[in-house]
Design a protein around this motif. Structure first.
Motif, PDB file in Angstrom:
ATOM      1  N   THR A  20       1.437 -21.440   0.868  1.00 31.48           N
ATOM      2  CA  THR A  20       2.017 -22.551   1.623  1.00 31.48           C
ATOM      3  C   THR A  20       3.246 -23.072   0.893  1.00 31.48           C
ATOM      4  OG1 THR A  20      -0.167 -23.201   2.448  1.00 31.48           O
ATOM      5  CG2 THR A  20       1.595 -24.845   2.587  1.00 31.48           C
ATOM      6  N   ASN A  21       4.323 -23.232   1.625  1.00 32.37           N
ATOM      7  CA  ASN A  21       5.544 -23.794   1.061  1.00 32.37           C
ATOM      8  C   ASN A  21       5.397 -25.311   1.026  1.00 32.37           C
ATOM      9  OD1 ASN A  21       8.106 -24.724   0.445  1.00 32.37           O
ATOM     10  ND2 ASN A  21       9.174 -23.273   1.776  1.00 32.37           N
ATOM     11  N   THR A  22       5.203 -25.862  -0.162  1.00 31.12           N
ATOM     12  CA  THR A  22       5.044 -27.308  -0.313  1.00 31.12           C
ATOM     13  C   THR A  22       6.346 -27.983  -0.744  1.00 31.12           C
ATOM     14  OG1 THR A  22       4.211 -26.889  -2.561  1.00 31.12           O
ATOM     15  CG2 THR A  22       2.579 -27.188  -0.816  1.00 31.12           C
ATOM     16  N   GLY A  23       7.426 -27.199  -0.770  1.00 37.06           N
ATOM     17  CA  GLY A  23       8.723 -27.748  -1.151  1.00 37.06           C
ATOM     18  C   GLY A  23       9.540 -28.211   0.040  1.00 37.06           C
ATOM     19  N   GLU A  24      10.818 -28.487  -0.204  1.00 39.93           N
ATOM     20  CA  GLU A  24      11.698 -29.026   0.831  1.00 39.93           C
ATOM     21  C   GLU A  24      12.637 -27.983   1.411  1.00 39.93           C
ATOM     22  OE1 GLU A  24      13.748 -32.276  -0.958  1.00 39.93           O
ATOM     23  OE2 GLU A  24      11.957 -33.550  -1.149  1.00 39.93           O
ATOM     24  N   HIS A  25      12.623 -26.764   0.859  1.00 44.38           N
ATOM     25  CA  HIS A  25      13.562 -25.740   1.307  1.00 44.38           C
ATOM     26  C   HIS A  25      12.823 -24.447   1.630  1.00 44.38           C
ATOM     27  CE1 HIS A  25      16.788 -28.364  -0.122  1.00 44.38           C
ATOM     28  NE2 HIS A  25      16.125 -28.471  -1.274  1.00 44.38           N
ATOM     29  N   ALA A  26      13.403 -23.654   2.520  1.00 47.32           N
ATOM     30  CA  ALA A  26      12.834 -22.346   2.839  1.00 47.32           C
ATOM     31  C   ALA A  26      12.785 -21.488   1.582  1.00 47.32           C
ATOM     32  CB  ALA A  26      13.672 -21.666   3.915  1.00 47.32           C
ATOM     33  N   ALA A  27      11.746 -20.656   1.477  1.00 49.37           N
ATOM     34  CA  ALA A  27      11.543 -19.854   0.270  1.00 49.37           C
ATOM     35  C   ALA A  27      11.331 -18.394   0.627  1.00 49.37           C
ATOM     36  CB  ALA A  27      10.331 -20.373  -0.505  1.00 49.37           C
ATOM     37  N   PRO A  28      11.916 -17.471  -0.148  1.00 50.97           N
ATOM     38  CA  PRO A  28      11.617 -16.048   0.043  1.00 50.97           C
ATOM     39  C   PRO A  28      10.239 -15.753  -0.535  1.00 50.97           C
ATOM     40  CG  PRO A  28      13.056 -16.321  -1.853  1.00 50.97           C
ATOM     41  CD  PRO A  28      12.865 -17.697  -1.258  1.00 50.97           C
ATOM     42  N   TYR A  29       9.508 -14.859   0.133  1.00 46.85           N
ATOM     43  CA  TYR A  29       8.118 -14.662  -0.290  1.00 46.85           C
ATOM     44  C   TYR A  29       7.623 -13.263   0.053  1.00 46.85           C
ATOM     45  CZ  TYR A  29       3.034 -15.057  -0.389  1.00 46.85           C
ATOM     46  OH  TYR A  29       1.715 -14.848  -0.640  1.00 46.85           O
ATOM     47  N   GLY A  30       6.786 -12.751  -0.845  1.00 46.07           N
ATOM     48  CA  GLY A  30       6.058 -11.514  -0.603  1.00 46.07           C
ATOM     49  C   GLY A  30       4.854 -11.473  -1.517  1.00 46.07           C
ATOM     50  N   THR A  31       3.859 -10.662  -1.152  1.00 43.47           N
ATOM     51  CA  THR A  31       2.660 -10.582  -1.970  1.00 43.47           C
ATOM     52  C   THR A  31       2.015  -9.211  -1.844  1.00 43.47           C
ATOM     53  OG1 THR A  31       0.576 -11.695  -2.533  1.00 43.47           O
ATOM     54  CG2 THR A  31       1.067 -11.445  -0.198  1.00 43.47           C
ATOM     55  N   CYS A  32       1.135  -8.906  -2.803  1.00 42.98           N
ATOM     56  CA  CYS A  32       0.313  -7.705  -2.758  1.00 42.98           C
ATOM     57  C   CYS A  32      -0.779  -7.823  -3.808  1.00 42.98           C
ATOM     58  CB  CYS A  32       1.133  -6.431  -2.982  1.00 42.98           C
ATOM     59  SG  CYS A  32       1.585  -6.114  -4.704  1.00 42.98           S
ATOM     60  N   PRO A  33      -1.832  -7.016  -3.711  1.00 45.59           N
ATOM     61  CA  PRO A  33      -2.795  -6.896  -4.804  1.00 45.59           C
ATOM     62  C   PRO A  33      -2.395  -5.734  -5.702  1.00 45.59           C
ATOM     63  CG  PRO A  33      -3.643  -5.739  -2.907  1.00 45.59           C
ATOM     64  CD  PRO A  33      -2.275  -6.259  -2.513  1.00 45.59           C
ATOM     65  N   HIS A  34      -3.121  -5.583  -6.827  1.00 50.89           N
ATOM     66  CA  HIS A  34      -2.791  -4.476  -7.725  1.00 50.89           C
ATOM     67  C   HIS A  34      -4.057  -3.795  -8.265  1.00 50.89           C
ATOM     68  CE1 HIS A  34      -0.514  -2.098 -10.573  1.00 50.89           C
ATOM     69  NE2 HIS A  34       0.618  -2.638 -10.146  1.00 50.89           N
ATOM     70  N   PRO A  35      -4.963  -3.354  -7.375  1.00 51.20           N
ATOM     71  CA  PRO A  35      -6.156  -2.661  -7.861  1.00 51.20           C
ATOM     72  C   PRO A  35      -5.893  -1.177  -8.095  1.00 51.20           C
ATOM     73  CG  PRO A  35      -6.240  -2.820  -5.484  1.00 51.20           C
ATOM     74  CD  PRO A  35      -4.960  -3.512  -5.911  1.00 51.20           C
TER      75      PRO A  35
END
Length: 301
Positions: free
Chosen positions: A139-154
């Motif tokens: 969740t973006n809890t800041g005041e500006h748009a944010a770049p984002y990506g995620t993954c697991p590493h198993p």
């Protein structure tokens, strides 16, 4: 060192998760390892089992432009001059709940010079008769748009035989070619006629893989992609994920340290490809107050 070791279990599955990195330290089914484990209290080796955010894979030279502003994040892979695997994989997470078969952790990612955005990242782990389930909600809890990506590493383990003997099946039409030295993405390439065509089960053999795959076909009649890894002795492991992750990085764990060399297959469903902070390809732009969800499941075969 890992600050905590939290265990959950159900239906023959048992998992241990560390407070540092929210890493899955161990996952077994009926006593058989499904992931390459590491010892309690041991620093996380090679991002093994960790949650990766707010970017997966590498940003070359740690530099990117977002919203017209040039930003630089710290280089943590000096051999390739890259910023690798985000900012949350080796930091403490807060435990939100811990029950017999489920665990929730949270990390507040504060603004920094190279990533001046604030995210609230929650991860939930659940085990049941259908496997080990992970959900990451940012969740973006800041005041500006944010770049984002995620993954697991198993690092998945099909069974007791050597990785070279395992059979891999993944219905992926293309892979991302990279430079041989810094693994900088070049262009998409069809798997046709290459060693990377796993649309039908194929033995891994001596093939070295450290590539992102896409054009992923879902299971017929379902909304998920499935990867299957089988040992010639008859055991196996599978991983499924939803369309929030249109990419997957595979890595045969080729390592200069002998005891870590080709001990498992890293399978990393990604919301975006490597270097997406620069290319913008499939990059999530997380607006203030909004939440992005991604999830995946590991189960025994």
């Amino acid at each position: 060192m890992n600050a905590g070791d939290y265990r959950i279990s159900a239906a023959g599955y048992s998992a241990a998760v560390t407070q540092d990195g929210a890493a899955v330290r161990m996952l077994t089914h009926e006593g058989r390892d499904l992931l390459v484990p590491f010892a309690p209290g041991e620093p996380i080796p090679d991002y093994r089992g960790a949650i990766v955010a707010p970017w997966p894979n590498r940003i070359p030279d740690g530099r990117y432009i977002f919203g017209g502003v040039e930003l630089t994040v710290p280089i943590n892979e000096p051999s390739r001059a890259a910023a690798l695997h985000g900012l949350v994989s080796h930091v403490p997470w807060t435990v939100l709940y811990h029950e017999r078969s489920r665990l929730g952790l949270r990390h507040v990612l504060r603004p920094s010079k190279g990533y001046p955005f604030e995210l609230l990242v929650d991860v939930s782990y659940v085990v049941d008769e259908s496997g080990f389930h992970t959900t990451v909600a940012a969740t973006n809890t800041g005041e500006h748009a944010a770049p984002y990506g995620t993954c697991p590493h198993p690092y998945l383990m099909a069974g007791p035989s050597a990785l070279d003997t395992w059979s891999l099946e993944l219905d992926a039409g293309t892979f991302l070619d990279v430079t041989p030295d810094k693994l900088i993405p070049l262009q998409r390439t069809s798997v046709d006629g290459t060693p990377f065509d796993y649309r039908r089960p194929q033995r891994l053999g001596k093939t070295a893989i450290d590539h992102a795959f896409t054009d992923l076909r879902t299971i017929p009649g379902e909304d998920e992609v499935r990867l299957q890894l089988r040992d010639p002795c008859g055991t196996g492991v599978a991983m499924t994920w939803g369309q929030a992750c249109p990419w997957v990085q595979l890595h045969t764990a080729d390592h200069e340290i002998p005891e870590r060399h080709r001990i498992g297959l890293a399978v990393e469903p990604m919301t975006c490809p490597p270097n997406a902070f620069n290319t913008g390809e499939d990059l999530v732009t997380l607006l203030p107050g909004t939440t992005h969800n991604a999830g995946w499941t590991v189960h025994a075969l």
